[in-house]
Design a protein around this motif. Structure first.
Motif, PDB file in Angstrom:
ATOM      1  N   GLY A  31       0.806  -1.219   0.000  1.00 25.60           N
ATOM      2  CA  GLY A  31       0.000   0.000   0.000  1.00 25.60           C
ATOM      3  C   GLY A  31       0.832   1.259   0.000  1.00 25.60           C
ATOM      4  N   LEU A  32       2.177   1.105   0.096  1.00 28.19           N
ATOM      5  CA  LEU A  32       3.031   2.291   0.095  1.00 28.19           C
ATOM      6  C   LEU A  32       4.285   1.985  -0.710  1.00 28.19           C
ATOM      7  N   PHE A  33       4.666   2.938  -1.568  1.00 25.20           N
ATOM      8  CA  PHE A  33       5.825   2.738  -2.432  1.00 25.20           C
ATOM      9  C   PHE A  33       6.702   3.975  -2.331  1.00 25.20           C
ATOM     10  N   ALA A  34       7.971   3.800  -1.949  1.00 24.21           N
ATOM     11  CA  ALA A  34       8.859   4.974  -1.841  1.00 24.21           C
ATOM     12  C   ALA A  34      10.189   4.664  -2.503  1.00 24.21           C
ATOM     13  N   LEU A  89       9.701   9.005  -6.150  1.00 23.73           N
ATOM     14  CA  LEU A  89       8.247   8.790  -6.020  1.00 23.73           C
ATOM     15  C   LEU A  89       7.925   8.241  -4.640  1.00 23.73           C
ATOM     16  N   LEU A  90       6.916   8.833  -4.022  1.00 23.75           N
ATOM     17  CA  LEU A  90       6.354   8.277  -2.780  1.00 23.75           C
ATOM     18  C   LEU A  90       4.854   8.198  -3.022  1.00 23.75           C
ATOM     19  N   ALA A  91       4.318   6.967  -3.056  1.00 22.93           N
ATOM     20  CA  ALA A  91       2.911   6.812  -3.428  1.00 22.93           C
ATOM     21  C   ALA A  91       2.182   5.960  -2.403  1.00 22.93           C
ATOM     22  N   ILE A  92       0.921   6.331  -2.152  1.00 23.21           N
ATOM     23  CA  ILE A  92       0.094   5.469  -1.304  1.00 23.21           C
ATOM     24  C   ILE A  92      -1.141   5.037  -2.070  1.00 23.21           C
ATOM     25  N   ASP A  93      -1.520   3.809  -1.790  1.00 18.70           N
ATOM     26  CA  ASP A  93      -2.589   3.152  -2.507  1.00 18.70           C
ATOM     27  C   ASP A  93      -3.782   3.095  -1.542  1.00 18.70           C
ATOM     28  N   LEU A 135      -2.439   8.090  -4.507  1.00 18.48           N
ATOM     29  CA  LEU A 135      -1.931   9.457  -4.350  1.00 18.48           C
ATOM     30  C   LEU A 135      -0.419   9.335  -4.502  1.00 18.48           C
ATOM     31  N   ALA A 136       0.175  10.139  -5.373  1.00 17.15           N
ATOM     32  CA  ALA A 136       1.606   9.972  -5.652  1.00 17.15           C
ATOM     33  C   ALA A 136       2.324  11.314  -5.620  1.00 17.15           C
ATOM     34  N   PRO A 172      16.397  12.190  -1.153  1.00 15.84           N
ATOM     35  CA  PRO A 172      15.833  10.999  -0.499  1.00 15.84           C
ATOM     36  C   PRO A 172      14.632  11.317   0.401  1.00 15.84           C
ATOM     37  N   TRP A 173      13.659  10.422   0.384  1.00 15.21           N
ATOM     38  CA  TRP A 173      12.506  10.553   1.295  1.00 15.21           C
ATOM     39  C   TRP A 173      12.992  10.197   2.680  1.00 15.21           C
TER      40      TRP A 173
END
Ligand code: ADP
Length: 753
Positions: A401-404, A425-429, A438-439, A487-488
């Motif tokens: 559910g989360l991609f960073a 990219l930091l995205a949440i599903d 949301l990305a 970096p995130w």
């Protein structure tokens, strides 16, 4: 790497830096002298080669002799009590002030104990320049100033300004390490004639690991003149250990050729540096540069050292306060977002309405929102087609559910095509609660970094070739971060995760509330259905009686009644008939809600053909053009669906004045995977004004006089809607292109209600 060689002969590989040995150089800088004595009896084991000049005796003569003989009994006594107080493995401390004697100037002596040894460093004292005031007041005033600082950058700025005020260096910078030990200059105080380094980045190799380790252990490091001739220790190896002396804490420790070449390429002739530690770990450093060689009086160095220590202690609380402030800001943005979600009638349109706040929720260059097929963006993002591909890829690869990712192209090579707009990219599903993502995007770091020097300036070739020049450093840094956004950070990733979880919690709660409302509604519907059933059933009996008596009267007494009375009697019969019809419809409607559906796969083409036949035979003018299908095969109750088609086709023929009536029964395939097809019945009839398009589905609602268009009870469409809804579908009416009405309906793709 051997640091002793003269710079011109070193073959330099920057990747070697992390392996180089900086703490055992076996040499010192020439502005002082060094003696190593056994702690137990103060017998000298090693001496720097320059003791004759500084201390008045040859290094060879010093070996094997006690400090009492070399420095005098009084000095040796002071050193003994110094040793008794001093714990091992701490940095050097001021030990004594050695008075001048024949062949020797006055000297400042600093000492530290290590591995059973007493290491003494001798330097000529230099006076504090007039007008500076006493070091204690300088430090306490600077510390007072630091206490009022709110943010880390402001705090570091005040620190570098204080250090420059104390020491008069041409340029003082605060350098902050990132998690990968690359660094950035975050504060600077400088002479206007000196280049600015503010905001410049440097790769981790510029301050290699061994240098960082030694730095974290020493509160101050000074190289007064980088162009010095190093002075060897005699003998080179410590006779007790057989190894070179560990000089981690030595003030006079020889600086590696790499370090001095680097400084030379920075245009600096003199270096002083102090670590900034957070919780004992190296967080950053304060570095001072000067164009010309210079020495810094001992008392001022002590003042700077103290300042670095106080700053280090303070740093944690300033940084925590700053992150707390960030966290509070983020949490109030989150509250605002969630309040918006609670207010929104349609949660899947909420992210679009809240796009600006969402974009600002994380520090980023752009935001993309995808809900179903709809995509919208704010700021710098890939274009819509590329976003659609990216989201499809995310759909397939998302697990948590989360991609960073700082560098998206490392895992998604297609990202190269939009590298100029987005790299990180930091995205949440939000699936399955909301159909999409949301990305947040970050542009390539290099693009967003200020390079204070002139990037077009050719690389300066120092004695080590093209390495180790500030310009080269920047280029190496660029190579390291090409294709990556900043970096995130962990707090940012956590903030995205918290937002996702809070949104899902709200939607889940909302879903439960809706389920409750639906259950309530269906209970009420059931009640209404059974009431309608009972009422209509019970009304039928007395109505039948009224009809029977009226009929009896008409037959028996008909001849005795005058024409007026006969009309009234037949009116009574007509009304009873009509009421019977209404009651039948009501009964029928209530049955749809009460009876079990028999769901099977039905070929709607066959069903529509059957319905068309029934409808056409019912409608007087059947010379209509009927176009049927193709229609899909769907799961439904065959009987009820037949009734839907019969009703709709009948109406399409009935409410139609066109000389050539045309009716088309067809379907639109699903708009997206998982959505149902739309079946429609289109006519070229009289049409329905927009304001009545919902009302026509009401029970007993007619738009025309009772007898107009062949009459009717106004129940047909109410029944049709009820059947469609029992199949979990929806029905609505649209205007036909060119005039007329198109009735559209769906049946639920999955479960039926
Ligand atoms: P009925 O046909 O018995 O009046 P319906 O419930 O089938 O009842 O239809 C309700 C009203 O909707 C009709 O009286 C008519 O005014 C309008 N209507 C229904 N179908 C059409 C159509 N295809 N075109 C125009 N008006 C229609």
């Amino acid at each position: 790497m051997g640091a002793e060689q003269s710079p011109g002969t070193i073959r330099f590989d920057p990747t070697d830096c992390d392996r180089m040995v900086v703490h055992q150089p076996g040499q010192i800088q020439p502005h002082g002298a060094l003696l190593v004595a056994r702690a137990a009896d103060l017998v000298v084991l090693q001496a720097s080669a320059n003791t004759r000049r500084r201390l008045g005796f040859d290094p060879g003569d010093a070996q094997g002799r006690r400090l009492d003989d070399l420095l005098g009994h009084l000095a040796a006594e002071v050193l003994r009590s110094f040793l008794a107080r001093e714990s091992s493995d701490v940095g050097p401390r001021y030990a004594l002030d050695l008075p001048p004697v024949e062949g020797r100037e006055r000297l400042d002596v600093t000492g530290h104990a290590r591995d059973g040894l007493l290491i003494l460093e001798f330097e000529e004292p230099t006076a504090i320049p007039p007008g500076l005031g006493d070091p204690y007041s300088m430090v306490s005033e600077a510390v007072r100033g630091l206490q009022s600082m709110q943010g880390v950058v402001e705090f570091c700025q005040a620190t570098v300004e204080a250090v420059r005020r104390f020491t008069g260096f041409d340029r003082v910078i605060a350098y902050r390490f990132a998690a990968d030990f690359s660094g950035r200059v975050i504060a600077e105080s400088r002479d206007p004639g000196f280049d600015s380094l503010l905001d410049q980045r440097f790769p981790a190799g510029d301050v290699p690991r061994p240098a960082r380790e030694v730095m974290a252990r020493n509160w101050l490091r000074l190289v007064p003149d980088i162009d010095y001739e190093p002075v060897p220790l005699i003998p080179r190896d410590n006779p007790l250990t057989g190894r070179p002396l560990d000089m981690s804490y030595c003030l006079l420790r020889h600086a590696s050729g790499v370090c001095t070449t680097y400084l030379r390429n920075f245009g600096t002739a003199c270096l002083m540096t102090m670590p900034l530690l957070r919780g004992g770990e190296l967080w950053g450093m304060v570095t001072c540069h000067h164009r010309r060689p210079r020495t810094v009086p001992f008392a001022l160095r002590a003042a700077c050292e103290l300042l670095a220590q106080v700053a280090s202690l303070h740093l944690a609380s300033i940084e925590d306060r700053e992150t707390m402030g960030e966290r509070l800001k983020r949490s109030s943005a989150r509250d605002q977002l969630l309040a918006g979600l609670d207010r929104s009638a349609d949660p899947s349109s909420w992210p679009f309405d809240a796009a600006r706040t969402l974009a600002g929720y994380l520090p980023s260059d752009g935001l993309a929102i995808r809900m179903g097929e709809r995509i919208e963006t704010v700021g710098s993002t890939p274009d819509e087609a590329r976003l659609a591909d990216l989201f499809r890829w995310l759909d397939q690869h998302d697990r948590a559910g989360l991609f960073a990712r700082d560098g998206l192209e490392d895992v998604y090579p297609e990202a190269r095509s939009f590298a100029d707009r987005a790299c990180g990219l930091l995205a949440i599903d939000l699936k399955p609660w909301l159909p999409g993502w949301l990305a947040w995007f970050r542009r390539e770091q290099v693009e967003t970094v200020a390079w204070a020097g002139d990037p077009r300036k050719p690389v300066e070739l120092g004695p080590m070739g093209e390495y180790l020049s500030p310009r080269r450093s920047f280029e190496r840094w660029v190579e390291a971060v090409r294709g990556k956004g900043t970096p995130w950070t962990t707090p940012e990733v956590d903030a995205a995760r918290i937002l996702r979880e809070s949104v899902i919690d709200r939607l889940r709660a909302r879903g439960q509330q809706q389920d409750r409302l639906l259950a309530d509604l269906s209970a009420r519907k059931e009640e209404a259905d059974s009431f309608a059933y009972m009422a209509s059933h019970d009304l039928k009996e007395p109505l039948r009686g009224i009809h029977r008596y009226a009929h009896f009267l008409a037959e028996r007494a008909g001849t005795k009644l005058d024409p007026d009375e006969r009309d009234r009697l037949s009116g009574l019969l007509r009304l009873a008939d009509r009421m019977g019809g209404l009651i039948e419809s009501l009964l029928h409607l209530s049955q749809i809600g009460r009876l079990e559906l028999e769901i099977r796969e039905c070929d709607l083409d066959t069903l529509a053909a059957e319905a068309a036949e029934i409808a056409a035979s019912r409608v007087a003018d059947a010379r209509a053009e009927l176009e049927l299908g193709p229609l899909p095969v769907l799961s439904c109750d065959r009987g009820w669906l037949l009734e839907v088609f019969v009703n709709l086709i009948t109406n399409a023929l009935k409410y139609n004045d066109s000389p050539q009536k045309r009716v088309q029964v067809g379907h639109r395939p699903p708009a997206a995977a998982g959505e149902p097809p739309i079946v429609f019945v289109r006519d070229n009839g009289i049409g329905i004004p927009e304001r009545h398009r919902e009302a026509v589905f009401g029970m007993f609602r007619r738009l025309h006089g009772r007898e107009a268009y062949g009459g009717g009870a106004g129940a047909g469409l109410a029944i049709v809607r009820k059947i469609v809804e029992r199949h979990g579908g929806r029905i609505w009416v649209e205007p036909s292109p060119g005039g007329g009405s198109t009735f559209c309906f769906t049946l639920a793709p999955g479960g039926l209600t």
